[in-house]
Design an enzyme around this catalytic site. Structure first.
Site, PDB file in Angstrom:
ATOM      1  N   LYS A 127     -40.953 -41.543  89.163  1.00 39.50           N
ATOM      2  CA  LYS A 127     -40.431 -41.087  87.875  1.00 39.50           C
ATOM      3  C   LYS A 127     -41.224 -41.737  86.744  1.00 39.50           C
ATOM      4  O   LYS A 127     -41.603 -42.917  86.841  1.00 39.50           O
ATOM      5  CB  LYS A 127     -38.952 -41.480  87.789  1.00 39.50           C
ATOM      6  CG  LYS A 127     -38.207 -40.950  86.573  1.00 39.50           C
ATOM      7  CD  LYS A 127     -36.724 -41.358  86.650  1.00 39.50           C
ATOM      8  CE  LYS A 127     -35.914 -40.847  85.478  1.00 39.50           C
ATOM      9  NZ  LYS A 127     -34.481 -41.241  85.578  1.00 39.50           N
ATOM     10  N   SER A 152     -28.244 -40.431  87.579  1.00 39.48           N
ATOM     11  CA  SER A 152     -29.524 -39.715  87.503  1.00 39.48           C
ATOM     12  C   SER A 152     -30.342 -39.648  88.779  1.00 39.48           C
ATOM     13  O   SER A 152     -31.332 -38.923  88.825  1.00 39.48           O
ATOM     14  CB  SER A 152     -30.387 -40.315  86.401  1.00 39.48           C
ATOM     15  OG  SER A 152     -29.941 -39.844  85.161  1.00 39.48           O
ATOM     16  N   SER A 163     -31.150 -37.398  85.199  1.00 46.49           N
ATOM     17  CA  SER A 163     -32.403 -37.314  84.503  1.00 46.49           C
ATOM     18  C   SER A 163     -33.633 -37.356  85.413  1.00 46.49           C
ATOM     19  O   SER A 163     -34.732 -37.028  84.969  1.00 46.49           O
ATOM     20  CB  SER A 163     -32.508 -38.468  83.502  1.00 46.49           C
ATOM     21  OG  SER A 163     -32.528 -39.705  84.185  1.00 46.49           O
TER      22      SER A 163
HETATM   23  N1  GLN Z   1     -26.445 -38.251  82.375  1.00 45.72           N
HETATM   24  C1  GLN Z   1     -26.248 -39.630  82.078  1.00 45.72           C
HETATM   25  C2  GLN Z   1     -26.815 -39.950  80.719  1.00 45.72           C
HETATM   26  O1  GLN Z   1     -27.311 -39.078  80.117  1.00 45.72           O
HETATM   27  C3  GLN Z   1     -26.864 -40.495  83.135  1.00 45.72           C
HETATM   28  C4  GLN Z   1     -28.323 -40.620  82.981  1.00 45.72           C
HETATM   29  C5  GLN Z   1     -28.931 -41.584  83.946  1.00 45.72           C
HETATM   30  O2  GLN Z   1     -28.341 -41.947  84.966  1.00 45.72           O
HETATM   31  N2  GLN Z   1     -30.117 -42.042  83.598  1.00 45.72           N
HETATM   32  O3  GLN Z   1     -26.743 -41.021  80.263  1.00 45.72           O
END
Ligand code: GLN
Length: 487
Positions: free
Chosen positions: A78, A177, A153
């Site tokens: 990532k 995410s 994400s």
């Molecule tokens: N969807 C959550 C957020 O927007 C989790 C994102 C993540 O785990 N990086 O914060």
């Protein structure tokens, strides 16, 4: 698709070790697959093709090394993880030209284990989002149906693995995410216990919640990646110095689930859960019972406060972490500004996208002196109670099971207009991060209505990843195979 790219990480590793394949064969096959599928999937922000080829040739010249468990295996990471001399944009324009001078510890450990880093995966800007539509560059598509989102994400990591562009990837998980894109893309994703994997070189979002973890096509592959990246690192003071068990050996230990107690939180089955997700998860749990597990109801009575708590703590930490991107210390700089303040304002306005700006504003607000007690301190207290809820539940059972997400992958653009609706996608995943516990997404088949993959979530005790993997491994062999997208 060439059969080679469909191999699992464990299979390709064995073929590399016995010289049935060379590192260059495997790298070329993965690069060809990227070339063929990337125009539709758009999982990758940058591809390090020449570096990967050079590395493969150098590895082949030395020959397989039994001491390197990922020798010759092409992987993707990532774009929030620092990679030496390769772009690390975090999906943001503000870091468009950032090339770190060092590797994140997790990346360095993959390289030391003989892996070849092929590419950097797309993501929601600074890991804020649930669909990868918040990337400042482009939205990644779900390989099962390119009109749908891959989740986020770490959607680029999820899509690249499901599309067989590589043999495994690293994602990061602050509130779901890793697990959400794993669920939407029909692959395995594991968020380790907070402190299990070093965060050194991971660009921070919510530092008390963030963890790096594997995203792979099988449970065994996840065990192999976790084995390499887990363990104490003196450069991350929150990485815990506790022994790392042999995860792969642990997988072979059982073919049934006798003696296992599964906790089923009532709270997880009524929150607007779609019937196809409920059905697939319930079938998998029934299968677990058929394999000898016992199920007990558990209460996680504070789950209704989890989203509110998370979206105070995460944005507070984010507003502080992102202060360093000011055009001076890091990131894009506006060159026309006439004063220092104007330069800060313009650089950050130009560099950050809408969702990141929203969160910086929210975070600054909840930390401001008049509101700190009302919001941040309160959230920190509720967080502690949520953690205690989990600890109590996990004295009654070994693993908690439930859905990863209320729905399967939805259409691109369907949720972007309503950030609050989007935040609800995290309802089942974020409390695991608040509690610091390990959580995993296991594909348990395709939804009856959408035909899209469904993920079952397994949450365990702190540092009990070995059990999650073991249970998931047994279930994987006994639930309907999700298979691979026909892309
Ligand atoms: N969807 C959550 C957020 O927007 C989790 C994102 C993540 O785990 N990086 O914060």
């Amino acid at each position: 698709m060439s059969d080679l790219t469909q191999l699992t990480l464990s299979e390709v590793r064995a073929k590399l070790a016995d010289k049935t394949l060379t590192a260059l064969d495997v790298t070329e096959a993965a690069l060809a697959r990227i070339q063929a599928t990337e125009p539709t999937v758009q999982a990758l922000l940058s591809v390090q093709a020449e570096e990967a080829r050079a590395r493969a040739k150098a590895l082949d010249a030395q020959g397989p090394d039994a001491a390197k468990p990922l020798w010759g295996v092409p992987l993707v990471v990532k774009d929030v993880l620092c990679t030496k001399d390769a772009p690390t944009t975090c999906g943001s324009k503000i870091l468009e030209n950032f090339r770190p001078v060092y590797d994140a510890t997790a990346v360095a450990r993959l390289k030391d284990a003989g892996a070849i880093i092929l590419a950097k995966a797309n993501m929601d800007e600074f890991a804020m989002g649930s669909t990868t539509e918040n990337s400042a560059y482009f939205a990644t598509k779900n390989p099962w149906d390119t009109s749908r989102v891959p989740g986020g994400s770490s959607g680029g990591s999820g899509a690249t693995v499901a599309a067989c562009q590589c043999f495994g990837a690293l994602g990061t998980d602050t509130g779901g995410s890793i697990r959400l894109p794993a669920s939407f893309c029909g692959i395995v994703g594991l968020k380790p216990t907070y402190g299990r994997v070093s965060r050194f070189g991971m660009v921070a979002y919510g530092s008390s919640l963030d963890q790096i973890g594997p995203m792979t096509r099988t449970v065994e592959d996840a065990a192999r990646l976790l084995q390499v990246i887990a363990g104490h690192d003196e450069r991350d003071s929150t990485s815990v110095n506790t022994p790392v068990p042999d995860y792969v050996a642990g997988l072979a230990q059982s073919n049934d689930l006798k003696g296992l107690t599964i906790g089923l939180p009532e709270e997880y089955w009524d929150k607007g859960l779609s019937s196809e997700v409920a059905e697939a998860c319930a079938a998998a749990i029934k299968q677990a019972e058929a394999l000898g597990a016992k199920t007990v109801p558990v209460r996680l009575k504070l789950s209704e406060y989890a989203i509110a708590t998370y979206y105070i703590i995460a944005v507070a930490e984010a507003s502080s972490n992102l202060a360093r991107f000011d055009g001076v210390r890091y990131g894009h700089r506006d060159h026309d500004a006439q004063s220092l303040i104007e330069m800060y304002v313009k650089s950050r306005t130009q560099g950050f996208g809408e969702e990141v700006q929203r969160r910086i504003i929210l975070g600054t607000y909840v930390l401001s002196s008049g509101y700190y007690d009302a919001y941040y301190r309160k959230a920190a207290q509720v967080r502690r109670l949520i953690r205690q809820d989990f600890e109590a539940a996990l004295t009654q059972c070994d693993v908690i099971m439930g859905p990863v997400c209320p729905t399967t992958a939805f259409k691109v653009g369907e949720m972007t207009a309503d950030p609050l609706q989007m935040y609800l996608m995290d309802i089942f995943t974020i409390s695991t991060n608040l509690a610091g516990l390990p959580g995993m997404s296991l594909p348990v088949g395709l939804g009856r209505d959408s035909g899209m993959p469904v993920g079952l979530q397994l949450t365990g005790r702190a540092f009990d990843e070995a059990r999650l993997l073991q249970v998931a491994g047994v279930l994987e062999r006994n639930v309907p195979a999700t298979g691979l997208p026909s892309l």
